[in-house]
Design a protein around this motif. Structure first.
Motif, PDB file in Angstrom:
ATOM      1  N   GLU A   1       0.820  -1.212   0.000  1.00  0.00           N
ATOM      2  CA  GLU A   1       0.000   0.000   0.000  1.00  0.00           C
ATOM      3  C   GLU A   1       0.858   1.270   0.000  1.00  0.00           C
ATOM      4  O   GLU A   1       0.502   2.278  -0.611  1.00  0.00           O
ATOM      5  CB  GLU A   1      -0.942   0.011   1.205  1.00  0.00           C
ATOM      6  N   GLU A   2       1.982   1.197   0.662  1.00  0.00           N
ATOM      7  CA  GLU A   2       2.876   2.357   0.740  1.00  0.00           C
ATOM      8  C   GLU A   2       3.823   2.450  -0.457  1.00  0.00           C
ATOM      9  O   GLU A   2       4.679   3.328  -0.495  1.00  0.00           O
ATOM     10  CB  GLU A   2       3.680   2.280   2.046  1.00  0.00           C
ATOM     11  N   ARG A   3       3.659   1.528  -1.406  1.00  0.00           N
ATOM     12  CA  ARG A   3       4.526   1.483  -2.595  1.00  0.00           C
ATOM     13  C   ARG A   3       5.992   1.418  -2.215  1.00  0.00           C
ATOM     14  O   ARG A   3       6.856   2.018  -2.855  1.00  0.00           O
ATOM     15  CB  ARG A   3       4.276   2.707  -3.491  1.00  0.00           C
ATOM     16  N   ALA A   4       6.276   0.672  -1.163  1.00  0.00           N
ATOM     17  CA  ALA A   4       7.644   0.616  -0.656  1.00  0.00           C
ATOM     18  C   ALA A   4       8.410  -0.602  -1.138  1.00  0.00           C
ATOM     19  O   ALA A   4       9.620  -0.708  -0.905  1.00  0.00           O
ATOM     20  CB  ALA A   4       7.627   0.620   0.875  1.00  0.00           C
ATOM     21  N   ASN A   5       7.737  -1.548  -1.797  1.00  0.00           N
ATOM     22  CA  ASN A   5       8.406  -2.815  -2.115  1.00  0.00           C
ATOM     23  C   ASN A   5       9.389  -2.691  -3.262  1.00  0.00           C
ATOM     24  O   ASN A   5       9.172  -1.990  -4.248  1.00  0.00           O
ATOM     25  CB  ASN A   5       7.383  -3.908  -2.423  1.00  0.00           C
ATOM     26  N   LEU A   6      10.480  -3.397  -3.092  1.00  0.00           N
ATOM     27  CA  LEU A   6      11.481  -3.589  -4.152  1.00  0.00           C
ATOM     28  C   LEU A   6      11.478  -5.073  -4.476  1.00  0.00           C
ATOM     29  O   LEU A   6      12.158  -5.867  -3.840  1.00  0.00           O
ATOM     30  CB  LEU A   6      12.872  -3.137  -3.668  1.00  0.00           C
ATOM     31  N   GLY A   7      10.670  -5.464  -5.462  1.00  0.00           N
ATOM     32  CA  GLY A   7      10.503  -6.865  -5.779  1.00  0.00           C
ATOM     33  C   GLY A   7       9.248  -7.436  -5.153  1.00  0.00           C
ATOM     34  O   GLY A   7       8.340  -6.721  -4.746  1.00  0.00           O
ATOM     35  N   LYS A   8       9.208  -8.750  -5.035  1.00  0.00           N
ATOM     36  CA  LYS A   8       8.033  -9.478  -4.588  1.00  0.00           C
ATOM     37  C   LYS A   8       7.917  -9.504  -3.069  1.00  0.00           C
ATOM     38  O   LYS A   8       8.915  -9.664  -2.362  1.00  0.00           O
ATOM     39  CB  LYS A   8       8.107 -10.921  -5.101  1.00  0.00           C
ATOM     40  N   VAL A   9       6.707  -9.340  -2.570  1.00  0.00           N
ATOM     41  CA  VAL A   9       6.423  -9.481  -1.146  1.00  0.00           C
ATOM     42  C   VAL A   9       5.832 -10.863  -0.929  1.00  0.00           C
ATOM     43  O   VAL A   9       4.882 -11.261  -1.615  1.00  0.00           O
ATOM     44  CB  VAL A   9       5.448  -8.389  -0.659  1.00  0.00           C
ATOM     45  N   VAL A  10       6.392 -11.603   0.033  1.00  0.00           N
ATOM     46  CA  VAL A  10       6.039 -13.012   0.208  1.00  0.00           C
ATOM     47  C   VAL A  10       5.724 -13.315   1.671  1.00  0.00           C
ATOM     48  O   VAL A  10       6.424 -12.854   2.578  1.00  0.00           O
ATOM     49  CB  VAL A  10       7.189 -13.930  -0.266  1.00  0.00           C
ATOM     50  N   LEU A  11       4.660 -14.098   1.880  1.00  0.00           N
ATOM     51  CA  LEU A  11       4.362 -14.659   3.197  1.00  0.00           C
ATOM     52  C   LEU A  11       4.983 -16.050   3.269  1.00  0.00           C
ATOM     53  O   LEU A  11       4.868 -16.834   2.319  1.00  0.00           O
ATOM     54  CB  LEU A  11       2.859 -14.766   3.423  1.00  0.00           C
TER      55      LEU A  11
END
Length: 308
Positions: free
Chosen positions: A296-306
């Motif tokens: 939501e904060e557009r902070a990711n660099l690449g994939k976010v994974v659980l």
């Protein structure tokens, strides 16, 4: 088992963890012990915008522990990845056999979640752009799970001579340059540089207008985001520009041979070291809200994974 759910729309704060029985696989289903779960922008948007709660589905990878009646392609112990339409944010998930594909021994579950679905979308969007060697490409959402692979594929498979990465924050510039981008622009920049031959748009919404504006005469924009948006016909007409929509589900259902060929090619590029998916972070199920907040904060660099 543990499962992440929500009861009303809102931000990451509405997600909560609950204990529920392990589901039983029905006909044609695999029960998969989830080792990695991809967090995507469409799911994050649905949590915020959908009035009636929906199961948190999406990409998973893990080990098959049981098979429903009629399953022939897989058996307990097999490692698979695929798209879950029911509850996917959980220790165990039900994956339909038709949506599953094997994970090579040389790859981890996190690799599979970061690569397969996002890589196929990026690959398909590039194919829809009909790239010619030596052309210039622009990718929006270039630091995201799909965008990071689209930047690489524009060069690897499209033969682009120049790749422009459009990102939400200048602080992402070093990351996308590391992927192979020649130039970096932000969404707020007044100019996106010299015109490009095609745009792979993973964002939509308000970015459609500047994306069309970045096209050279006869340029092509491929729209494949869930962000909606409107394009003025006149903006296309004056430069003889075109827009084509791409949806992975239509290829998977209507052109299974093409889908399978793309999947094999994406894995081959990964296993030979040419295509490298990056993971922003691995979060436990209890931290699903933190994972959503990153996107939501557009902070990711690449994939976010659980990772349960």
């Amino acid at each position: 088992m543990r499962r992440v759910r929500y009861e009303h729309s809102g931000g990451p704060e509405v997600l909560f963890l609950e204990d529920v029985p392990v589901p039983e696989p029905g006909p044609g289903e695999l029960l998969v012990r989830a080792e990695a779960i991809g967090v995507t922008l469409p799911v994050v948007r649905k949590v915020r915008e959908t009035r009636d709660p929906i199961p948190l589905g999406g990409e998973i990878a893990g080990e098959v522990v049981a098979c429903g009646e009629g399953v022939t392609a897989y058996a307990p112990g097999d490692r698979v990845t695929g798209l879950v339409f029911g509850h996917g944010y959980a220790d165990y998930a039900l994956l339909h056999e038709a949506m599953a594909s094997p994970v090579p021994d040389a790859a981890s579950a996190v690799d599979a979640v970061a690569l397969v679905r996002s890589g196929l979308v990026a690959y398909g969007a590039l194919h829809a752009a009909r790239p010619a060697p030596g052309e210039a490409a622009l990718v929006t959402g270039a630091a995201g799970g799909v965008g990071q692979l689209a930047v690489q594929l524009a060069r690897l498979k499209g033969g682009a001579a120049r790749v422009v990465a459009a990102v939400s924050d200048r602080r992402k510039a070093d990351f996308v340059r590391g992927l192979g981008a020649d130039e970096v622009v932000t969404y707020e920049d007044a100019s996106w540089g010299d015109p490009v031959d095609y745009v792979l748009d993973a964002v939509g919404g308000a970015l459609l207008k500047p994306a069309v504006g970045a096209l050279a005469p006869s340029g092509r924009l491929v729209a494949f985001s869930s962000g909606g948006g409107t394009i003025e016909a006149y903006d296309l007409l004056v430069g003889a520009k075109s827009v084509v929509a791409f949806q992975m589900a239509l290829v998977a259902r209507g052109r299974p041979d093409t889908y399978e060929q793309w999947r094999k090619e994406v894995w081959e590029l990964f296993l030979t070291g040419h295509l490298k998916p990056f993971v922003h972070g691995e979060f436990g199920l209890a931290d699903a809200s933190k994972a959503h907040a990153v996107i939501e904060e557009r902070a990711n660099l690449g994939k976010v994974v659980l990772v349960p």
